[in-house]
Design a protein around this motif. Structure first.
Motif, PDB file in Angstrom:
ATOM      1  N   GLY A  93      -4.091 -11.527  -6.037  1.00 15.24           N
ATOM      2  CA  GLY A  93      -4.348 -11.022  -4.694  1.00 15.24           C
ATOM      3  C   GLY A  93      -5.769 -11.332  -4.268  1.00 15.24           C
TER       4      GLY A  93
ATOM      5  N   THR B 267       4.321  -2.410  -7.600  1.00 14.14           N
ATOM      6  CA  THR B 267       3.541  -2.662  -6.393  1.00 14.14           C
ATOM      7  C   THR B 267       4.411  -2.832  -5.161  1.00 14.14           C
ATOM      8  OG1 THR B 267       1.899  -4.142  -5.413  1.00 14.14           O
ATOM      9  CG2 THR B 267       3.542  -5.172  -6.855  1.00 14.14           C
TER      10      THR B 267
ATOM     11  N   GLN C  11       3.047  -4.644  -2.919  1.00 15.91           N
ATOM     12  CA  GLN C  11       2.557  -5.973  -2.549  1.00 15.91           C
ATOM     13  C   GLN C  11       3.080  -6.979  -3.578  1.00 15.91           C
ATOM     14  OE1 GLN C  11      -1.728  -5.771  -1.967  1.00 15.91           O
ATOM     15  NE2 GLN C  11      -1.493  -4.472  -0.157  1.00 15.91           N
TER      16      GLN C  11
ATOM     17  N   GLU D 250       4.057  -9.798  -3.411  1.00 14.75           N
ATOM     18  CA  GLU D 250       3.673 -11.207  -3.277  1.00 14.75           C
ATOM     19  C   GLU D 250       2.447 -11.547  -4.128  1.00 14.75           C
ATOM     20  OE1 GLU D 250       2.767  -8.861  -1.290  1.00 14.75           O
ATOM     21  OE2 GLU D 250       0.891  -9.333  -0.252  1.00 14.75           O
TER      22      GLU D 250
ATOM     23  N   ASN E 253      -0.027  -8.529  -9.848  1.00 16.73           N
ATOM     24  CA  ASN E 253      -0.804  -7.478  -9.185  1.00 16.73           C
ATOM     25  C   ASN E 253      -1.234  -6.388 -10.172  1.00 16.73           C
ATOM     26  OD1 ASN E 253      -1.838  -5.576  -7.365  1.00 16.73           O
ATOM     27  ND2 ASN E 253      -0.402  -6.226  -5.788  1.00 16.73           N
TER      28      ASN E 253
ATOM     29  N   HIS F 119      -1.747   1.928  -3.987  1.00 18.20           N
ATOM     30  CA  HIS F 119      -1.220   1.998  -2.626  1.00 18.20           C
ATOM     31  C   HIS F 119      -0.239   3.160  -2.450  1.00 18.20           C
ATOM     32  CE1 HIS F 119      -2.253  -2.374  -3.053  1.00 18.20           C
ATOM     33  NE2 HIS F 119      -2.913  -2.055  -1.962  1.00 18.20           N
TER      34      HIS F 119
ATOM     35  N   ASP G 103       8.828   0.117   2.721  1.00 16.71           N
ATOM     36  CA  ASP G 103       8.367  -0.815   1.676  1.00 16.71           C
ATOM     37  C   ASP G 103       9.448  -1.160   0.679  1.00 16.71           C
ATOM     38  OD1 ASP G 103       5.667  -0.938   2.537  1.00 16.71           O
ATOM     39  OD2 ASP G 103       5.189   0.924   1.458  1.00 16.71           O
TER      40      ASP G 103
ATOM     41  N   ARG H  10       7.593  -8.577   1.416  1.00 19.23           N
ATOM     42  CA  ARG H  10       6.388  -9.190   0.854  1.00 19.23           C
ATOM     43  C   ARG H  10       6.730  -9.920  -0.439  1.00 19.23           C
ATOM     44  NH1 ARG H  10       1.279  -5.601   2.559  1.00 19.23           N
ATOM     45  NH2 ARG H  10       0.323  -7.366   1.499  1.00 19.23           N
TER      46      ARG H  10
END
Lengths: 442, 442
Positions: free
Chosen positions: A83, B204, B206, B208, B212, B217, B223, B406
């Motif tokens: 990231g 996660t 996220q 993508e 990670n 978060h 999500d 994502r």
């Protein structure tokens, strides 16, 4: 004072105590079994103290309190895997650096600088051998020994989450089949707060093994469970809490009796801790209290003072009553005994006292643990009993009434304040009845 | 065959592939912030493969399949801290050693022996520079590549506990506020079975960000949560599972559409995996399937074959479809690409393919992961869109309909068997509706 102001203040305090340039390395993630599979990274504590965040593969150069940062920008393409990561200049601003360079610019700064040996410094650098090493280490101890308000706030967070972990462990015990399941319930609280453990948890029915690294035993109703579990705050500050509770939710008579003895020692030490008091005296107080309690129970025979003089108490309480607490759970133990033992002091050779990690007068801003215990270590007791040496001091037959107690420890974290101390972990009860209620789910 | 027979058999298989003596070091606990505060110790995988248990500070000398153990007895007094630990002779018997000596007896054995470089070998020894290193590494790869029944049993345990962890993560999601809380619920299952994580968990929103490392978060209803979490068995064998689920318990239409695309690629690879099939072809199959699915959804334009030829699929699937699995989650990656890439093969330079960790024909006994994914990596897509280079291949406007996705990855562990494969992680569902049910607690 903002957190950054506090960090700047720490740098100036170090500069006031040590007048030469300093270079400190943050460390880097360590491979677990292959390079891409690393342990959780946590920067070196000296670095964390002055920088406030766990930057990997970074160095700082400090000169008269001014910080220069050395770190490489993330390699091209790294964002696909990790990231977006902050660039060097962004980090430099966030930590109040006056300048920032790639790591390859560091070597010229090393020649004149002192440093501290850090476990995973990538190569041995000239600064390691600097004549200034010992003086820097002493200056660092003097600086880190007294916790500023930012440090206190971080330790308070670590303490709060650790207390929640212990409550969760107590609540999980009656349904749990194994030590591992209680450990899981406790560490889940720490992970759930996005924190890590400050040290390897001890969660064991074999509490007499002081640093027991195993969690596989089945729990049975008559067992006491000893849990020594502490969280580390996001900026790296530690908590260190031990509680001992009955698997069934109810202490047996002998278990309750010995719990009361340990608790009395614990409470006496906390009541006595204030600025100016020698920590060694708290240790001695704990030994004395334990001896008194064991005499009252008929386990020891004679006068407490004499028993302590003869070191008889170490048969049941072989370790020290506690240690410094800060960024490290044994704060600054990477420097050996330099932090724990004041100038001109060194560890005693005597069994028991040789495990005392702290011998300094307490002072405002210091944080310490208080953790007396009672243990039945088979190897120690068998040897003592067979020797006959303690037959006038130990009622071995009476001791057998307490054979369901393998280990009890009660540990809290104290911040020394101007007029005494503040127990950072006070909201987690120590009273036997309350512990029982928590285990029973009331 | 007893576990010990299997270990002996492994030693003989290695001896058949490499005709000289071998020395392997187990590794030692690594300091976290000071020497007494260490990371969880896990022995080096080559050592574990041949010894079967995580002995610290131990070395083995293998000659014609016969094992000699080098380890020091625990120091006097260590039992007070760590409890009773087995003595050298006891360990030697348990692992079938023909002899056992203290570590100081090791040096003469090193002169003629080959070894493998291990991350925390205490000092650089002559054997490190042996001309035989590369040949030993190749022999080790040939030996470890094909999993015997003991290895399969260990991987089955790791898979079973990992599946339970994923179920717990799904069940915990709707009440969780943060990624950290879901991670905690998942790792608690692993800890509760007294196992450790085989790698740093990814949990996660996220998805993508491929590796990670963050868990801070907050979760929001729209999500998708991507969880890549795997346990390691007591003898050190890994599982590696990814699931992606909706925080709300319900995939939106676009999320469901893309989930179906990834799942089709996943299922196609598993259906195609059998002895003799090139793993690279499974990767290509996944790429083709993903491209087909994205064309069907109107995200890509043109023929799947052409799109894959032009590498357009890597905009959304930049990594390889999987890797070897064994004692290491990327098995034997400490040896670089020696295990992943068969003789005469090497990684392609092409983006996407350069991240393929495995290029060998599948064979009975090999274990691999299958883990296709779909990701929207802003940096990749922004660059591609701005370049205009893919305007004939990507319907950028249509893509915006899928902006709530994502990252999606679906990963299972396969053991290649004589007539196809066995999905070690098959009991953890991949079907969208079943995943939704699990998150909703049905």
């Amino acid at each position: 004072m903002t957190p950054l102001d506090t960090l700047v203040n720490r740098r100036h305090r170090l500069a006031a105590a040590f007048h030469r340039p300093v270079v400190l390395w943050s460390g880097q993630p360590l491979a677990r079994n292959f390079p891409a599979n690393t342990y959780y990274f946590r920067a070196n504590s000296h670095f964390l103290y002055l920088v406030g965040r766990s930057l990997a593969r970074a160095a700082i150069y400090l000169n008269q309190g001014q910080l220069t940062l050395f770190i490489d920008d993330p390699p091209a393409g790294a964002d696909l895997w990790h990231g977006p990561e902050p660039q060097r200049q962004e980090l430099a601003e966030a930590i109040g650096a006056i300048a920032a360079y790639p790591l390859k610019a560091l070597p010229p700064y090393l020649a004149e600088a002192a440093t501290l040996p850090i476990q995973d410094w990538p190569e041995r650098l000239p600064a390691h051998d600097s004549q200034w090493h010992q003086q820097l280490a002493l200056a660092m101890v003097e600086t880190r020994l007294y916790h500023d308000s930012l440090a206190q706030a971080e330790m308070t967070i670590a303490a709060r989450v650790s207390m929640a972990a212990h409550r969760a462990g107590m609540a999980a015990t009656r349904a749990a089949q194994t030590e591992a399941q209680v450990r899981a319930a406790m560490e889940a609280v720490i992970l759930g707060h996005n924190l890590s453990c400050a040290y390897n948890s001890i969660v064991t029915i074999q509490g007499e093994v002081l640093h027991n690294p195993h969690y596989h035993h089945a729990l049975t109703a008559g067992d006491l469970l000893l849990a020594d579990v502490g969280a580390e705050s996001g900026a790296g500050w530690a908590a260190d809490i031990t509680r001992t509770w009955p698997v069934s939710g109810r202490f047996s008579g002998p278990q309750a009796d010995l719990y009361a003895v340990v608790l009395a020692a614990h409470d006496a030490c906390i009541a006595a801790a204030r600025p100016g008091v020698e920590y060694r005296h708290l240790h001695q107080l704990a030994c004395h209290q334990l001896a008194c309690g064991l005499v009252d129970l008929g386990i020891l025979k004679g006068k407490a003072d004499d028993l302590v003089d003869r070191n008889v108490h170490t048969l049941f309480f072989p370790h020290g009553v506690g240690h410094l607490l800060g960024l490290d759970v044994h704060d600054m133990e990477d420097l050996g005994d330099l932090a724990g033992y004041g100038p001109g002091r060194r560890r005693a050779d005597r069994f028991g006292l040789c495990f005392l990690r702290l011998d300094r007068p307490l002072a405002e801003g210091m944080a310490v643990t208080i953790e007396p215990g009672f243990y039945q270590v088979a190897a120690l007791l068998d040897r003592a009993r067979q020797s006959g040496q303690y037959d006038d001091a130990v009622n071995w037959q009476r001791l057998e009434d307490f054979d369901t107690v393998r280990g009890i420890r009660i540990e809290d974290d104290l911040l020394i304040t101007a007029d005494g101390n503040q127990v950072l972990t006070a909201e987690l009860p120590t009273a036997r009845a309350t512990i029982e209620d928590l285990v029973q789910g009331h």
